[in-house]
Design a protein around this motif. Structure first.
Motif, PDB file in Angstrom:
ATOM      1  N   TYR A   1      -6.174   1.617  -8.162  1.00  0.00           N
ATOM      2  CA  TYR A   1      -6.831   1.307  -6.895  1.00  0.00           C
ATOM      3  C   TYR A   1      -5.852   0.643  -5.936  1.00  0.00           C
ATOM      4  CZ  TYR A   1     -11.173   2.392  -9.237  1.00  0.00           C
ATOM      5  OH  TYR A   1     -12.173   3.041  -9.905  1.00  0.00           O
ATOM      6  N   TYR A   2      -5.951   1.024  -4.683  1.00  0.00           N
ATOM      7  CA  TYR A   2      -5.096   0.475  -3.635  1.00  0.00           C
ATOM      8  C   TYR A   2      -5.920  -0.404  -2.703  1.00  0.00           C
ATOM      9  CZ  TYR A   2      -1.301   3.455  -5.050  1.00  0.00           C
ATOM     10  OH  TYR A   2      -0.298   4.035  -5.773  1.00  0.00           O
ATOM     11  N   SER A   3      -5.266  -1.436  -2.201  1.00  0.00           N
ATOM     12  CA  SER A   3      -5.885  -2.330  -1.214  1.00  0.00           C
ATOM     13  C   SER A   3      -4.789  -2.834  -0.288  1.00  0.00           C
ATOM     14  CB  SER A   3      -6.573  -3.509  -1.920  1.00  0.00           C
ATOM     15  OG  SER A   3      -5.626  -4.263  -2.640  1.00  0.00           O
ATOM     16  N   LEU A   4      -5.204  -3.451   0.803  1.00  0.00           N
ATOM     17  CA  LEU A   4      -4.223  -4.060   1.700  1.00  0.00           C
ATOM     18  C   LEU A   4      -3.518  -5.173   0.944  1.00  0.00           C
ATOM     19  CD1 LEU A   4      -6.226  -4.217   5.052  1.00  0.00           C
ATOM     20  CD2 LEU A   4      -4.659  -2.440   4.246  1.00  0.00           C
ATOM     21  N   ASP A   5      -2.246  -5.359   1.211  1.00  0.00           N
ATOM     22  CA  ASP A   5      -1.440  -6.280   0.422  1.00  0.00           C
ATOM     23  C   ASP A   5      -1.900  -7.724   0.539  1.00  0.00           C
ATOM     24  OD1 ASP A   5       1.031  -6.605  -1.278  1.00  0.00           O
ATOM     25  OD2 ASP A   5       1.456  -8.016   0.346  1.00  0.00           O
TER      26      ASP A   5
ATOM     27  N   ASN B   1       6.842  -1.095   2.095  1.00  0.00           N
ATOM     28  CA  ASN B   1       6.849  -2.034   3.214  1.00  0.00           C
ATOM     29  C   ASN B   1       5.889  -3.202   3.012  1.00  0.00           C
ATOM     30  OD1 ASN B   1       8.615  -1.022   5.625  1.00  0.00           O
ATOM     31  ND2 ASN B   1       7.771   0.794   4.620  1.00  0.00           N
ATOM     32  N   LYS B   2       5.395  -3.332   1.792  1.00  0.00           N
ATOM     33  CA  LYS B   2       4.527  -4.442   1.394  1.00  0.00           C
ATOM     34  C   LYS B   2       3.261  -4.547   2.248  1.00  0.00           C
ATOM     35  CE  LYS B   2       8.253  -7.117  -0.625  1.00  0.00           C
ATOM     36  NZ  LYS B   2       9.523  -6.567  -0.289  1.00  0.00           N
ATOM     37  N   LEU B   3       2.705  -3.382   2.595  1.00  0.00           N
ATOM     38  CA  LEU B   3       1.461  -3.356   3.354  1.00  0.00           C
ATOM     39  C   LEU B   3       0.261  -3.063   2.463  1.00  0.00           C
ATOM     40  CD1 LEU B   3       2.740  -1.516   6.536  1.00  0.00           C
ATOM     41  CD2 LEU B   3       2.267  -3.958   6.268  1.00  0.00           C
ATOM     42  N   VAL B   4       0.506  -2.400   1.337  1.00  0.00           N
ATOM     43  CA  VAL B   4      -0.559  -2.164   0.349  1.00  0.00           C
ATOM     44  C   VAL B   4      -0.064  -2.568  -1.030  1.00  0.00           C
ATOM     45  CG1 VAL B   4      -1.591  -0.247   1.667  1.00  0.00           C
ATOM     46  CG2 VAL B   4       0.047   0.242  -0.156  1.00  0.00           C
TER      47      VAL B   4
ATOM     48  N   GLN C   1       2.355   8.802   1.605  1.00  0.00           N
ATOM     49  CA  GLN C   1       2.180   7.725   2.600  1.00  0.00           C
ATOM     50  C   GLN C   1       1.956   6.373   1.921  1.00  0.00           C
ATOM     51  OE1 GLN C   1       2.973   8.157   5.625  1.00  0.00           O
ATOM     52  NE2 GLN C   1       3.039  10.382   5.596  1.00  0.00           N
ATOM     53  N   LEU C   2       1.242   6.368   0.808  1.00  0.00           N
ATOM     54  CA  LEU C   2       1.039   5.116   0.068  1.00  0.00           C
ATOM     55  C   LEU C   2       2.365   4.551  -0.438  1.00  0.00           C
ATOM     56  CD1 LEU C   2      -2.212   5.852  -1.957  1.00  0.00           C
ATOM     57  CD2 LEU C   2      -1.911   4.069  -0.225  1.00  0.00           C
ATOM     58  N   ARG C   3       3.262   5.431  -0.832  1.00  0.00           N
ATOM     59  CA  ARG C   3       4.583   4.994  -1.295  1.00  0.00           C
ATOM     60  C   ARG C   3       5.311   4.243  -0.165  1.00  0.00           C
ATOM     61  NH1 ARG C   3       5.271   8.889  -4.270  1.00  0.00           N
ATOM     62  NH2 ARG C   3       5.842  10.448  -2.742  1.00  0.00           N
TER      63      ARG C   3
END
Length: 117
Positions: A94-98, A81-84, A74-76
């Motif tokens: 680490y992931y964050s909102l884009d 879609n440039k959301l994260v 799902q992260l992919r």
């Protein structure tokens, strides 16, 4: 049964119609695709978790009680879609909102559903 209300007369209000500046079909299609990404409950869970806190895949899997593989998939999609976005810190990613636009979409969606309750 259809409860849709409509005009009794068949009259176009050109003063109103002429104020509408529709975007082109490609942009409308892109916008529809963006909202499709938001249409998946797993992706919304991930986005909301990241709205609250930057996290790695393992953290997200724990918070959402899902497998690392499912979260990664799902992260992919969210990243495409440039959301994260992600950042590396040593061996962790680490992931964050884009950006602030994604934060606003989540905040406004949350506000909208809360006012309907």
């Amino acid at each position: 049964m259809d409860n849709t209300e409509f005009c009794e007369n068949n009259e176009v209000h050109y003063d109103i119609v002429n104020k509408v500046n529709m975007i082109d079909e490609e942009e409308l299609s892109d916008l529809a695709e963006l909202f499709k990404v938001f249409g998946d409950s797993t992706r919304i869970k991930i986005l909301y978790a990241l709205y609250e806190q930057e996290m790695c895949v393992c953290d997200l899997a724990e918070v959402l009680n899902m497998t690392i593989s499912a979260i990664s998939h799902q992260l992919r999609i969210l990243k495409q879609n440039k959301l994260v976005r992600n950042r590396r810190d040593g061996k962790s990613v680490y992931y964050s909102l884009d950006d602030e636009h994604v934060q606003k979409i989540i905040a406004m969606g949350k506000e909208h559903i809360e006012e309907k309750r």
